[in-house]
Design an enzyme around this catalytic site. Structure first.
Site, PDB file in Angstrom:
ATOM      1  N   CYS A   6       0.872  -1.180   0.000  1.00 38.86           N
ATOM      2  CA  CYS A   6       0.000   0.000   0.000  1.00 38.86           C
ATOM      3  C   CYS A   6       0.902   1.222   0.000  1.00 38.86           C
ATOM      4  O   CYS A   6       1.429   1.614   1.045  1.00 38.86           O
ATOM      5  CB  CYS A   6      -0.931   0.016   1.210  1.00 38.86           C
ATOM      6  SG  CYS A   6      -1.975   1.505   1.291  1.00 38.86           S
ATOM      7  N   CYS A  24      -4.876   5.126  -4.951  1.00 43.54           N
ATOM      8  CA  CYS A  24      -4.217   3.836  -4.702  1.00 43.54           C
ATOM      9  C   CYS A  24      -2.794   3.966  -5.224  1.00 43.54           C
ATOM     10  O   CYS A  24      -2.572   4.029  -6.440  1.00 43.54           O
ATOM     11  CB  CYS A  24      -4.953   2.701  -5.401  1.00 43.54           C
ATOM     12  SG  CYS A  24      -4.171   1.080  -5.168  1.00 43.54           S
TER      13      CYS A  24
END
Length: 288
Positions: A76, A223
């Site tokens: 992430c 993202c």
């Protein structure tokens, strides 16, 4: 009582990607999928970044990453920038190294409130992404949504940045109902570990616009690993340069696919929102 009850946390965001950082380095506690879901019910997030004691000498922490559905992720980018911001606040170091399931990640601060994360090299082989069947060329695979003779989305590029990504090239990222198609594609049988689904619009050789349906999360404002995967995929198709800026609904990221070692560098801000403590009742309700 759940050991996470009354633990302090930081709520942050990386260009709109909602992040909770839970630092358990001094008081290690096991975090379960049920715990992650319970936390999301109290403090809505996209990713929960759990800092555990380091497993490898020279690293700051082992970071476990949870999606809000309780599933774990290996990467992430936006969350790692938030982690870097928090740890840099009490560190005199110019650079930090963290460990995740995907391996070691180096982070540094090139300017005030800008953080660069070395996301490592992309994985491009079909077994490494992974895909359920063999594709010799992952720059474009056979997959489509819609009628055979007039597909709505088709022939995505696929890349892993520690998590699987499928990138569909479109003329306008806002012209498609990603909320409708995203879950269908995320759970397509070709992706045995599910996948992040991105719509990508190439503006010029230095600029890409994207929207992402994030695996285990849904529509997201940002993202970071999708931005990295998109930059790599577009460069493999020779449609952009190796240094690009990516526009996401939540803001901008700079991505470099470094030719010298194949590593992908992501640079962007991280914002602190507030600190809090978990309500014990949340975990009690989840356990009942």
């Amino acid at each position: 009582m759940n050991e996470l009850a009354n633990r302090s946390f930081s709520k942050m965001n990386g260009i709109g990607n909602e992040i909770v950082v839970l630092d358990l380095r001094d008081h290690p506690v096991a975090v379960s999928a049920a715990d992650a879901r319970a936390i999301a019910s109290e403090v809505p997030y996209d990713q929960l970044m759990v800092l555990q004691p380091p497993r490898t000498p020279g690293t700051e922490a082992f970071v476990r990453i949870y999606n809000n559905d309780g599933s774990e992720s290996s990467a992430c980018g936006n969350g790692m920038r938030c982690v870097a911001r928090q740890v840099f606040a009490t560190s005199a170091s110019d650079a930090l190294t963290f460990e995740t399931r995907a391996g070691l990640l180096n982070c540094w601060r090139p300017a005030p409130n800008l953080y660069t994360v070395d996301m490592g090299p992309p994985k491009l082989g079909w077994k490494d992404i992974p895909l359920a069947e063999e594709f010799r060329d992952t720059r474009s695979i056979e997959l489509q949504i819609g009628p055979i003779d007039a597909p709505v989305l088709h022939t995505p590029s696929v890349v892993s940045m520690g998590n699987p990504h499928a990138i569909f090239w479109v003329d306008d990222v806002n012209a498609h109902d990603l909320a409708r198609f995203g879950p269908l594609l995320e759970n397509h049988p070709i992706f045995p570990e599910r996948a992040n689904i991105t719509l990508a619009q190439i503006v010029d050789r230095d600029h890409i616009v994207i929207r992402t349906w994030e695996r285990g999360v849904g529509l997201t404002k940002a993202c970071g690993s999708a931005a990295c995967a998109t930059a790599v995929a577009a460069a493999r198709l020779r449609r952009v340069n190796r240094v690009v800026h990516i526009t996401l609904p939540g803001g901008e990221l700079g991505i470099e696919w470094r030719a010298s070692d194949d590593h992908v560098l992501m640079t962007g801000p991280a914002a602190f929102e507030f600190e809090g403590r978990f309500d014990p009742a949340v975990f009690a309700a989840a356990a009942s």
